[in-house]
Design a protein around this motif. Structure first.
Motif, PDB file in Angstrom:
ATOM      1  N   UNK A 156       0.674  -0.888  -0.015  1.00  0.00           N
ATOM      2  CA  UNK A 156      -0.052  -0.042  -0.127  1.00  0.00           C
ATOM      3  C   UNK A 156       0.614   1.301  -0.434  1.00  0.00           C
ATOM      4  N   UNK A 157       2.246   1.067   0.904  1.00  0.00           N
ATOM      5  CA  UNK A 157       3.051   2.034   0.611  1.00  0.00           C
ATOM      6  C   UNK A 157       3.436   2.397  -0.642  1.00  0.00           C
ATOM      7  N   UNK A 158       3.870   1.720  -1.214  1.00  0.00           N
ATOM      8  CA  UNK A 158       4.152   1.797  -2.547  1.00  0.00           C
ATOM      9  C   UNK A 158       3.342   2.202  -3.330  1.00  0.00           C
ATOM     10  N   UNK A 159       1.971   1.621  -2.980  1.00  0.00           N
ATOM     11  CA  UNK A 159       1.382   2.411  -4.352  1.00  0.00           C
ATOM     12  C   UNK A 159       0.503   3.799  -4.103  1.00  0.00           C
ATOM     13  N   UNK A 160       1.087   4.142  -2.891  1.00  0.00           N
ATOM     14  CA  UNK A 160       0.501   5.596  -3.163  1.00  0.00           C
ATOM     15  C   UNK A 160       2.159   6.719  -3.023  1.00  0.00           C
ATOM     16  N   UNK A 161       3.150   5.932  -3.806  1.00  0.00           N
ATOM     17  CA  UNK A 161       4.259   6.359  -3.880  1.00  0.00           C
ATOM     18  C   UNK A 161       4.338   6.507  -5.778  1.00  0.00           C
ATOM     19  N   UNK A 162       4.442   7.849  -6.126  1.00  0.00           N
ATOM     20  CA  UNK A 162       5.071   8.473  -7.628  1.00  0.00           C
ATOM     21  C   UNK A 162       5.312   7.850  -8.717  1.00  0.00           C
ATOM     22  N   UNK A 163       6.853   7.583  -7.889  1.00  0.00           N
ATOM     23  CA  UNK A 163       8.276   6.714  -8.685  1.00  0.00           C
ATOM     24  C   UNK A 163       8.405   6.155  -7.963  1.00  0.00           C
ATOM     25  N   UNK A 164       8.488   4.968  -8.274  1.00  0.00           N
ATOM     26  CA  UNK A 164       9.720   3.574  -7.458  1.00  0.00           C
ATOM     27  C   UNK A 164      10.660   3.234  -8.301  1.00  0.00           C
ATOM     28  N   UNK A 165      12.359   3.465  -8.214  1.00  0.00           N
ATOM     29  CA  UNK A 165      13.309   3.108  -8.343  1.00  0.00           C
ATOM     30  C   UNK A 165      14.255   1.883  -7.736  1.00  0.00           C
ATOM     31  N   UNK A 166      14.360   1.102  -8.793  1.00  0.00           N
ATOM     32  CA  UNK A 166      15.004  -0.629  -8.479  1.00  0.00           C
ATOM     33  C   UNK A 166      16.207   0.039  -9.102  1.00  0.00           C
ATOM     34  N   UNK A 167      17.125  -0.041  -8.280  1.00  0.00           N
ATOM     35  CA  UNK A 167      18.734  -0.165  -8.772  1.00  0.00           C
ATOM     36  C   UNK A 167      19.347  -1.326  -8.715  1.00  0.00           C
ATOM     37  N   UNK A 168      19.603  -1.335  -9.893  1.00  0.00           N
ATOM     38  CA  UNK A 168      20.729  -2.914  -9.964  1.00  0.00           C
ATOM     39  C   UNK A 168      20.358  -4.529 -10.162  1.00  0.00           C
ATOM     40  N   UNK A 169      18.858  -3.775 -11.114  1.00  0.00           N
ATOM     41  CA  UNK A 169      17.843  -4.790 -11.361  1.00  0.00           C
ATOM     42  C   UNK A 169      18.941  -6.329 -11.962  1.00  0.00           C
TER      43      UNK A 169
END
Length: 246
Positions: A156-169
């Motif tokens: 739910x926290x992630x869903x409310x966040x406009x931009x998610x950054x996943x580094x070094x996938x």
């Protein structure tokens, strides 16, 4: 007018930007102090600027962005396969409003993480809630939430966040839990909010890293379909920096 009384009144209403601007104006010689209508305009502008700065600070603190990167320091040239026009087209962060993703690939040290962090900081400055995860930490976070029962709360926290950054996938294959979590995150965000991923691996190899073919198809479809793809080239920037210091 009682200056101290006015300052106290402004601060009691949490109008700190106005209070600071008013205090500064009152320290000027009388003949240099602005007229009432001009002063009011300056106070309103100061309060808006103050609130924007406080919001940016709060978003940056919450984002946990790794590097203090800024777009002005991102090197754009043909050798890096990154143009100034490409960077400018992303700098207004309208891709977030449109729910578009950004996929940044390239060899180690070529500046993928720096670019992602610069775009993340820009997003914070424009009022977009942002969260940065190193991929290893993201894997650990998902595993921990499954153990302590906070999985839904974190989603739910992630869903409310406009931009998610996943580094070094792609540094390690995804396990079953993380595959399902990533698919759910992308499903919740698709077309509404943005995700940015950096990887040493070309996008064509991500399917294998994700694993289970059906879930991998779903993840890649939601990642790539509306994505801006930046394929950075050139020598390691870290190595160049070390060479200069030798």
């Amino acid at each position: 007018m009682n200056t101290q009384l006015t300052l106290d009144q402004l601060r009691s209403m949490n109008l700190y930007g106005m209070a600071n601007a008013y205090e500064a104006a009152m320290t000027l010689p009388v003949h240099e102090q602005p007229a009432a209508d001009m002063l009011l305009g300056k106070l309103v502008d100061a309060e808006q600027l103050f609130r924007k700065e406080q919001s940016t600070k709060r978003y940056l603190l919450q984002s946990k962005i790794r590097y203090p990167a800024i777009l002005e320091q991102v090197h754009c040239n043909a050798a890096r396969n990154l143009t100034r026009d490409q960077l400018l087209s992303l700098s207004d962060c309208s891709f977030i409003r449109r729910g578009e993703n950004i996929l940044i690939t390239g060899a180690t040290g070529c500046g993928k993480s720096y670019l992602a962090c610069a775009l993340g900081r820009q997003a914070c400055s424009l009022g977009y809630r942002t969260l940065y995860f190193g991929m290893n930490r993201f894997l650990e976070r998902i595993a921990q939430t499954k153990l302590d029962g906070t999985f839904v709360r974190v989603l739910n926290q992630i869903e409310r966040t406009h931009l998610i950054i996943l580094d070094d996938f792609g540094l390690q294959p995804l396990d079953a839990t993380t595959r399902i979590a990533l698919l759910q995150i992308l499903e919740d965000r698709y077309g509404k909010q943005a995700i940015m991923i950096t990887s040493q691996l070309p996008v064509a190899q991500w399917h294998d890293v994700i694993g289970e073919p059906t879930i991998a198809d779903g993840i890649m479809d939601r990642l790539v379909g509306n994505a801006h793809r930046l394929e950075l080239k050139g020598e390691s920037l870290r190595r160049k920096k070390l060479d200069k210091n030798v």
